[in-house]
Design a protein around this motif. Structure first.
Motif, PDB file in Angstrom:
ATOM      1  N   ILE A 224       0.844  -1.201   0.000  1.00 15.24           N
ATOM      2  CA  ILE A 224       0.000   0.000   0.000  1.00 15.24           C
ATOM      3  C   ILE A 224       0.877   1.248   0.000  1.00 15.24           C
ATOM      4  N   LEU A 225       1.892   1.202   0.854  1.00 15.26           N
ATOM      5  CA  LEU A 225       2.800   2.347   0.931  1.00 15.26           C
ATOM      6  C   LEU A 225       3.458   2.613  -0.419  1.00 15.26           C
ATOM      7  N   LEU A 226       3.970   1.566  -1.035  1.00 15.91           N
ATOM      8  CA  LEU A 226       4.699   1.750  -2.291  1.00 15.91           C
ATOM      9  C   LEU A 226       3.775   2.197  -3.421  1.00 15.91           C
ATOM     10  N   VAL A 227       2.608   1.560  -3.510  1.00 19.77           N
ATOM     11  CA  VAL A 227       1.666   1.964  -4.557  1.00 19.77           C
ATOM     12  C   VAL A 227       1.266   3.415  -4.354  1.00 19.77           C
TER      13      VAL A 227
ATOM     14  N   GLY B 132      -6.070   9.730  -5.919  1.00 15.10           N
ATOM     15  CA  GLY B 132      -5.895  10.256  -7.263  1.00 15.10           C
ATOM     16  C   GLY B 132      -6.955   9.705  -8.184  1.00 15.10           C
ATOM     17  N   ASN B 133      -6.667   9.723  -9.444  1.00 17.46           N
ATOM     18  CA  ASN B 133      -7.674   9.353 -10.416  1.00 17.46           C
ATOM     19  C   ASN B 133      -7.454   7.981 -10.998  1.00 17.46           C
ATOM     20  N   ASN B 134      -6.410   7.327 -10.519  1.00 18.00           N
ATOM     21  CA  ASN B 134      -6.107   6.007 -11.033  1.00 18.00           C
ATOM     22  C   ASN B 134      -6.868   4.965 -10.226  1.00 18.00           C
ATOM     23  N   ILE B 135      -8.015   4.599 -10.739  1.00 16.95           N
ATOM     24  CA  ILE B 135      -8.858   3.668  -9.995  1.00 16.95           C
ATOM     25  C   ILE B 135      -8.211   2.288  -9.930  1.00 16.95           C
ATOM     26  N   CYS B 136      -7.289   2.007 -10.857  1.00 20.87           N
ATOM     27  CA  CYS B 136      -6.622   0.695 -10.863  1.00 20.87           C
ATOM     28  C   CYS B 136      -5.826   0.488  -9.578  1.00 20.87           C
ATOM     29  N   ALA B 137      -5.078   1.525  -9.183  1.00 16.91           N
ATOM     30  CA  ALA B 137      -4.273   1.400  -7.966  1.00 16.91           C
ATOM     31  C   ALA B 137      -5.168   1.111  -6.775  1.00 16.91           C
ATOM     32  N   MET B 138      -6.287   1.799  -6.739  1.00 17.36           N
ATOM     33  CA  MET B 138      -7.213   1.608  -5.629  1.00 17.36           C
ATOM     34  C   MET B 138      -7.777   0.188  -5.659  1.00 17.36           C
TER      35      MET B 138
ATOM     36  N   TRP C 189      -7.680  -2.814  -2.851  1.00 15.57           N
ATOM     37  CA  TRP C 189      -8.933  -3.364  -2.322  1.00 15.57           C
ATOM     38  C   TRP C 189      -8.990  -4.875  -2.553  1.00 15.57           C
ATOM     39  N   LEU C 190      -8.646  -5.299  -3.750  1.00 12.37           N
ATOM     40  CA  LEU C 190      -8.745  -6.724  -4.056  1.00 12.37           C
ATOM     41  C   LEU C 190      -7.728  -7.541  -3.272  1.00 12.37           C
ATOM     42  N   LEU C 191      -6.496  -7.086  -3.313  1.00 11.76           N
ATOM     43  CA  LEU C 191      -5.443  -7.807  -2.609  1.00 11.76           C
ATOM     44  C   LEU C 191      -5.715  -7.819  -1.110  1.00 11.76           C
ATOM     45  N   GLY C 192      -6.090  -6.666  -0.607  1.00 16.20           N
ATOM     46  CA  GLY C 192      -6.400  -6.572   0.818  1.00 16.20           C
ATOM     47  C   GLY C 192      -7.532  -7.507   1.197  1.00 16.20           C
TER      48      GLY C 192
ATOM     49  N   TYR D  98      -8.859   5.124   4.696  1.00 14.77           N
ATOM     50  CA  TYR D  98      -9.815   4.080   5.058  1.00 14.77           C
ATOM     51  C   TYR D  98      -9.311   2.695   4.697  1.00 14.77           C
ATOM     52  N   GLN D  99      -8.477   2.618   3.675  1.00 17.15           N
ATOM     53  CA  GLN D  99      -7.965   1.302   3.323  1.00 17.15           C
ATOM     54  C   GLN D  99      -7.058   0.775   4.426  1.00 17.15           C
ATOM     55  N   LEU D 100      -6.308   1.679   5.026  1.00 19.30           N
ATOM     56  CA  LEU D 100      -5.494   1.269   6.168  1.00 19.30           C
ATOM     57  C   LEU D 100      -6.397   0.949   7.361  1.00 19.30           C
TER      58      LEU D 100
END
Lengths: 591, 285
Positions: free
Chosen positions: B38-41, B150-156, B160-163, B210-212
């Motif tokens: 998460i930190l790196l992404v 940001g606007n990159n929904i892929c990173a999010m 979410w999926l991995l988590g 919130y992801q954290l």
């Protein structure tokens, strides 16, 4: 379990919990209002707010845009109070131009009568009635002699139609048609510069909202930034090459300045020392941008490589100052700081040469003590107490409305949302008369010359908490001190008259280009005295919707002489003046 | 946060057992790997950190404090994964232009683990305690992470999926799922109550904070109740409920304070119940 170890942990825990309470005191402002004599003794000067007294009774008002934005209108219509300094009639006295923003409101040109009073002459000169639904409303103005006739001309940038007025010998102004400026754009910053060093002024315009938007007639409410930190859906940039006849050609794409970030402030100086003026842009909702001028034709984006283009904030100001008296310009970018909620901190980008000789900047705002300035807007460097170091005057405050209710919670709620949420104004909760970072105390940071600034605003008489936007430094009464003019959003302009203690010397330079552009924008003066040196650059607009006096003012402390002044003209020519006399303005023409 | 990964094993978790290995990796390293990801992404994509040195300060202080306190209190060298997570969490979640808040937050988090405990269990999630304390006691220099992905929904989506997969494998997905569902439900209620758009009320949960919060803080095995899955669901519903009330009171730090309030109360009740159950079963034996 080790009993003593447990006791140790408890004691350590209690000690750790007490730390913030010990430190709290060092963060509260120690300054109190003091009498003028004490301020003189302690700081060498104090300010008196005299706007009304001298006849400057300008009050800014905001526009009323599309009804779709009514619920957050104070957030959208939150800019436009600009101030620029000019001696439009070349009588030797600096005059003031203020921009207004509500539909039908009047801009004002306060002519300095030379007797301590000012008279608004904008209407008879034809540069007052510039704000309308049809042609847009003013966001700021910058003066520059585009036709090199010796009289500074007026460029007013707007949410709407950017206007250029030719100065007819200080007697009248003529609005120029077909200038090549965009027919409609939402511009929030403009500067004059001569990027190709051809002796004719060019213009840089920075868009905020995208240019396709008519803010009075929106197709829908999806006009907000797509992100609070990474927005790229703002207005485009325009680099307009001056042809000298009131016409400008758009060379933005060819020059490589392509950005659609939300620009709020721009400034130009030769940062990398190659002789060509570079452009720095402070962007809202994003990182700052630095475009290095390669050869007068092509710019290279150097934000990330130089370090200024990382860590996105809410850039609202770009100003340059030699904070360490080492002949190098630092860049000051203002951002947002609100206790416990949003601590972006302002940036003071101090240059250093890396091992490869490249241009690098480090943010030293915290070390220098100029990081936390509230919701900061314009900030200007200048030697306010003539002690030989560059100080900072910063204005701040976003929306001062209901003192008992604030919008911070709703603001912070929506600004973390995905772009589909934040980008649509309809998703933003109604403000309902609430304040947002309002009633803030301005900062006057005095440079101690050793890398530390101390805020003395209240102590030297700057106590007004109106929502400031533009700030200009100017010697209004030709006394050899810098006075300060603040343009307030939805409020009266403030003029802080500098009352300086005797015993401090100064020197000033008024430059006039010949091979260079006549305004000499882009020229730099490095002054050497008493083992010190200080660089100041002449800019065609600096700060946030502001322009300082063209006169470059240096405080000298108690030193009674100057070794030399080195002038580098935009053309590349150099002039050295040995032992210039102190306590006077030197009018230097490029030879 | 500060998931005490040493507790992520069947014995420590009582009936809420989790596998000791996932994909051949020791479970204790799964949470540190996820939070590092998460930190790196976040940092490489958007630069979410205040700065690398500040985050490293938090991690370093956490590890040093963990070693010192573990030796002082129990005489053992600790497993450092927990301290690493606490440090990285503190380094992400608090925002300050200075260094000392990162160091202090980290030290308070680790210290709280050794002081605020009952019957061998933490009462507060250490990072939640420390972040809440910093926001309450040092607002002059501390704010919480309040930026978006940001606007990159892929990173999010990756996070979410991995988590979700990892949390599922660790048998704590019901906590995360319940909280997210409750947040959305309460967002609808708040929207109806305040008249603000539903999307505005939902907006916060799309941010990295919130992801954290949902993957690390509320699922922390050491500080979630052990009575039963149902009890865990009730507790997380209570957290979401208190958060909703705090949000209606326009509290900017609502999720931290909600967990700060509900967490120890739930743990005290849980400790009391388990202790009574143990007494009864011992008496029966």
């Amino acid at each position: 379990m080790n009993k003593f170890g447990r006791i140790f942990a408890v004691i350590l825990f209690i000690a750790l919990l007490s730390v913030p309470f010990w430190l709290r005191g060092s963060y509260s402002s120690p300054q109190v209002q003091v009498d003028s004599q004490a301020a003189l003794d302690r700081y060498g000067f104090y300010f008196t707010e005299v706007a009304n007294e001298i006849g400057v009774k300008f009050a800014h008002t905001s526009p009323r845009l599309d009804p779709k934005l009514d619920h957050i209108m104070p957030i959208i219509a939150s800019m436009g109070a600009g101030v620029s300094v000019v001696d439009f009639d070349r009588d030797g006295w600096n005059d003031l131009y203020f921009t207004n923003s509500s539909e039908g409101s009047k801009n004002a040109l306060y002519r300095n009568n030379g007797d301590g009073t000012f008279t608004d002459v904008a209407a008879p000169l034809g540069i007052a009635d510039l704000n309308s639904r049809e042609n847009g409303v003013s966001m700021g103005a910058v003066w520059g002699d585009f036709d090199n006739d010796g009289f500074e001309d007026l460029l007013v940038y707007k949410w709407g139609r950017t206007e250029l007025y030719k100065n007819n010998g200080g007697q009248s102004f003529t609005r120029l048609e077909d200038t090549g400026f965009p027919a409609w754009a939402n511009i929030n910053t403009a500067i004059w510069l001569d990027f190709d060093r051809d002796g004719t002024l060019d213009v840089f315009l920075g868009g905020y909202f995208r240019e396709s938007l008519d803010l009075w007639s929106l197709p829908d409410s999806k006009m907000m930034p797509e992100s609070f930190e990474y927005a790229r859906n703002g207005g485009r940039k325009y680099l307009l090459r001056g042809l000298g006849n009131g016409k400008f050609e758009d060379v933005t794409a060819a020059a490589g300045i392509e950005s659609s970030r939300w620009a709020l402030a721009a400034g130009s100086a030769d940062f990398d020392g190659n002789g060509f003026p570079d452009i720095f842009i402070a962007n809202d909702y994003a990182v700052s941008e630095l475009f290095l001028n390669q050869d007068g034709k092509r710019f290279v984006a150097a934000g990330e490589t130089s370090g200024v283009g990382f860590s996105p904030k809410s850039g609202m100001n770009a100003s340059f100052g030699d904070v360490l008296n080492d002949g190098r310009l630092s860049i000051y970018v203002s951002n947002i700081s609100e206790e416990g909620i949003l601590l972006q901190g302002n940036n003071l980008w101090v240059p250093r040469q890396d091992k490869t000789g490249g241009l690098k900047y480090d943010n030293q705002a915290n070390n220098f003590g100029v990081e936390l300035g509230g919701w900061s807007w314009a900030a200007q460097f200048g030697d306010l107490n003539n002690d030989g170091t560059q100080d900072i005057f910063l204005t701040n405050g976003y929306i001062s409305a209901d003192k008992t209710a604030n919008y911070w919670y709703d603001y912070s709620k929506v600004t973390v949302g995905h772009n589909a949420i934040i980008g649509d104004a309809a998703n933003w909760p109604s403000m309902e008369g609430r304040s947002l970072a309002g009633f803030q105390q301005k900062r006057v940071w005095l440079n101690d010359g050793a890398g530390r600034f101390n805020d003395v605003a209240l102590a030297i008489g700057v106590k007004e908490t109106l929502d400031g936007r533009g700030v200009a430094l100017v010697d209004l009464w030709n006394r050899g001190v810098l006075d300060v003019v603040v343009a307030s959003q939805n409020g009266p302009a403030l003029i802080y008259k500098n009352n300086s203690a005797p015993g401090k010397n100064w020197i000033a330079f008024e430059l006039e280009g010949s091979e260079s552009n006549r305004s000499a924008f882009g020229a730099s003066v490095t002054l050497y005295w008493n083992g010190k040196r200080q660089r100041q650059d002449l800019t065609g607009g600096i700060g946030f919707c502001s322009q300082n006096q063209r006169r470059l003012h240096f405080g000298l402390g108690t030193s009674g002489s100057v070794e030399k002044a080195e002038i580098v003209w935009p053309s590349g020519k150099k002039t050295t003046i040995e032992s210039p006399g102190v306590g006077q303005v030197h009018k230097i023409k490029e030879q | 946060m500060s998931t005490n990964v040493s507790a992520m094993n069947p014995l420590a978790m009582g009936g809420d057992a989790v596998p000791t290995k996932m994909w051949g990796i020791d479970s204790r390293f799964i949470a540190p790997i996820l939070i590092t990801l998460i930190l790196l992404v976040g940092q490489l994509s958007f630069g979410i950190l205040e700065s690398y040195p500040q985050t490293l300060t938090a991690i370093g202080v956490c590890i040093v404090a963990e070693i010192i306190l573990s030796y002082a209190v129990s005489g053992k060298f600790p497993h450092l994964a927990s301290a690493y997570i606490s440090g990285i969490s503190a380094g992400i979640l608090i925002r300050s232009p200075e260094f000392w808040p990162f160091a202090l937050c980290a030290a308070v988090a680790i210290c709280s683990k050794y002081v605020l405990r009952l019957e061998g269990r933490h009462l507060w999630n250490p990072t939640n305690f420390a972040v809440s304390f910093m926001l309450f006691a040092a607002p002059f220099s501390v704010a919480s992470l309040s930026i978006q992905w940001g606007n990159n929904i892929c990173a999010m989506m990756v996070i979410w999926l991995l988590g979700s997969v990892i949390i599922y494998r660790l048998k704590r997905f019901h906590i995360t799922f319940t909280y997210v569902a409750a947040f959305i439900a309460f967002a609808l209620i708040r929207s109806l109550w305040t008249g603000h758009s539903f999307l505005a009320e939902v907006a916060p949960i799309t941010g990295p904070m919130y992801q954290l919060f949902i993957f690390f803080m509320i699922t922390d095995p050491k500080t979630t109740v052990r009575h039963s899955k149902a009890a865990q669901i009730i507790v997380v519903l209570a957290i979401a409920g208190v958060e909703a009330i705090l949000r209606l009171m326009e509290n900017v730090h609502a999720p931290y304070y909600a967990l700060f309030i509900v967490g120890p109360i739930a743990n005290l009740i849980d400790i009391y119940w388990l202790s009574r159950k143990r007494t009864v079963s011992e008496a029966a034996a």
